[in-house]
Write a protein that holds these residues in place. Structure first.
Motif: not given
Length: 388
Positions: A79-89, A297-304
């Motif tokens: 239920h927290w997936e995508g919200l970030g700062y997972y230690s909060r959950a 399959l793909a190369s994916i860019r993601h900015n954390y």
DNA sequence: AACCCGGGGGC
DNA sequence: GCCCCAGGGTT
């Protein structure tokens, strides 16, 4: 420090502004301590607009403290997936267990008790005490820092101890007795809608006649803050290991980056290494598995927030006819069918990959977002399909 | 005091 | 790009 007359002016102006301009938010309907608590945790470093869908979904699934304590950690994380700062959950769950065990399942009222709970620091303790229980407690967050730094034209960095101290003391002095709930929320809403980080709407501000930085023309340079350090770029290889209709996923450790989330095996590409070589090495190191890389399959860019990642994804096959992963650096590994992937919580870059290989639009899999975002094109631009 | 943790908004 | 967001925990 503060003139009694000035204080009274600020209180009166802010309270009447809040009466007319407060945002309608779900947890303001009943001021249930449980809802205030969850909303405050979700709002840590997270904007209202972002967390609102999560909050609604959370309350449907976890209507009270007990329901969290009874749930499995994986479901809470999902239920927290995508919200970030997972230690909060994780901290929410730990706090729920403490409340059920030691406080009869209802949220404790004593400020010192609240402050000691996992994930609850000075700000959140002040917020729960004042907003849920209407106790005369101050709170200081980014909004209050900004408002007071402008109001008093503070020219020292807010990170400094003395500046912090001044802001906390002033926030405490300003509270009108018996009305902390309204007053503290007024500060929040003013910071979020008027006294904005950039281009503050001073003409709409109830305090503009008292604001020292407005008088001095320095409002857009307040608060003074220290510089942040620059961010790194890394390149990683991950493998979708196929075998008998299933793919292999593994769980991340409970501490460190994105704790307890699931991911496809893989890791950083060392200098001089090809992505394929890195992948074969990582499978050996993490799972004692021999694999062969098939197609990319793909190369994916993601900015954390603190680093950028370029993620190369490969379809892999086990070299062995009966692959047996041995847990080394991974905590747990599972063979799952593709349809089951949605039940697990993944880091954002992995989630992009899943959406891609399952032939979905990037936004569609975020099932807790009721409305698809309109930036599909932008997400798509980050995904380079090298081979169909 | 300095890091670490993260995703998204908004310009 | 860059800064910011209803911060807390760890070192």
């Amino acid at each position: 420090m503060l003139q009694p007359k000035t204080r009274l002016q600020i209180q009166t102006l802010l309270l009447s502004w809040f009466d007319e301009n407060q945002r309608p938010l779900p947890w303001r309907e009943k001021y249930r301590p449980y809802e205030i608590w969850i909303s405050e945790i979700m709002l840590q470093q997270t904007q209202v607009k972002t967390m609102l869908p999560y909050f609604r979904r959370w309350m449907e699934r976890f209507p009270d403290v007990q329901s969290i304590a009874d749930a499995r950690e994986d479901e809470v994380l999902k239920h927290w997936e995508g919200l970030g700062y997972y230690s909060r959950a994780v901290n929410i769950r730990r706090t729920a267990e403490i409340i059920v065990r030691h406080h009869g399942g209802t949220f404790p009222k004593a400020h010192s008790t609240i402050l000691g709970m996992p994930g609850i620091g000075p700000y959140t303790a002040g917020a729960i005490s004042s907003i849920a229980f209407n106790e005369d407690r101050p709170l200081v967050d980014g909004n209050v820092e900004r408002i007071l730094a402008r109001l008093f034209n503070l020219d020292t960095p807010v990170e400094e101890k003395n500046t912090r101290k001044f802001i906390w003391n002033t926030a405490e002095e300003l509270i009108p007795a018996g009305r902390a709930r309204q007053f503290n929320q007024a500060l929040m809403d003013l910071g979020a809608t008027v006294c904005l980080p950039r281009r503050p709407a001073c003409e709409k501000c109830p305090l503009n006649g008292l604001c020292e930085s407005r008088r001095m023309g320095t409002a857009d340079r307040r608060p003074v803050t220290n510089r942040r350090k620059d961010i790194a770029s890394i390149e990683v290889a991950v493998g979708i290991l196929h075998h008998r209709g299933r793919v292999l996923i593994q769980k991340r450790p409970a501490s460190g980056l994105m704790p307890n989330l699931w991911e496809f095996p893989g890791g950083k590409i060392h200098p001089g290494e090809s992505p394929e070589q890195a992948l074969i090495r990582e499978f050996r190191e993490e799972l004692e598995l021999e694999v062969r890389c098939r197609e990319r399959l793909a190369s994916i860019r993601h900015n954390y927030t603190s680093f950028r990642v370029l993620l190369h994804a490969f379809l892999c096959r086990p070299a062995d006819s009966r692959p047996r992963p041995v847990l080394r650096s991974a905590v747990e590994a599972r063979w799952v069918v593709v349809e089951e992937l949605d039940q697990y919580a993944f880091p954002a870059a992995n989630r992009k990959l899943i959406d891609l290989v399952s032939g979905r639009k990037p936004a569609a899999a975020r099932n807790h977002r009721p409305e698809p975002r309109n930036d599909d094109a932008e997400d798509g631009a980050n995904v380079v399909l090298l081979k169909k």
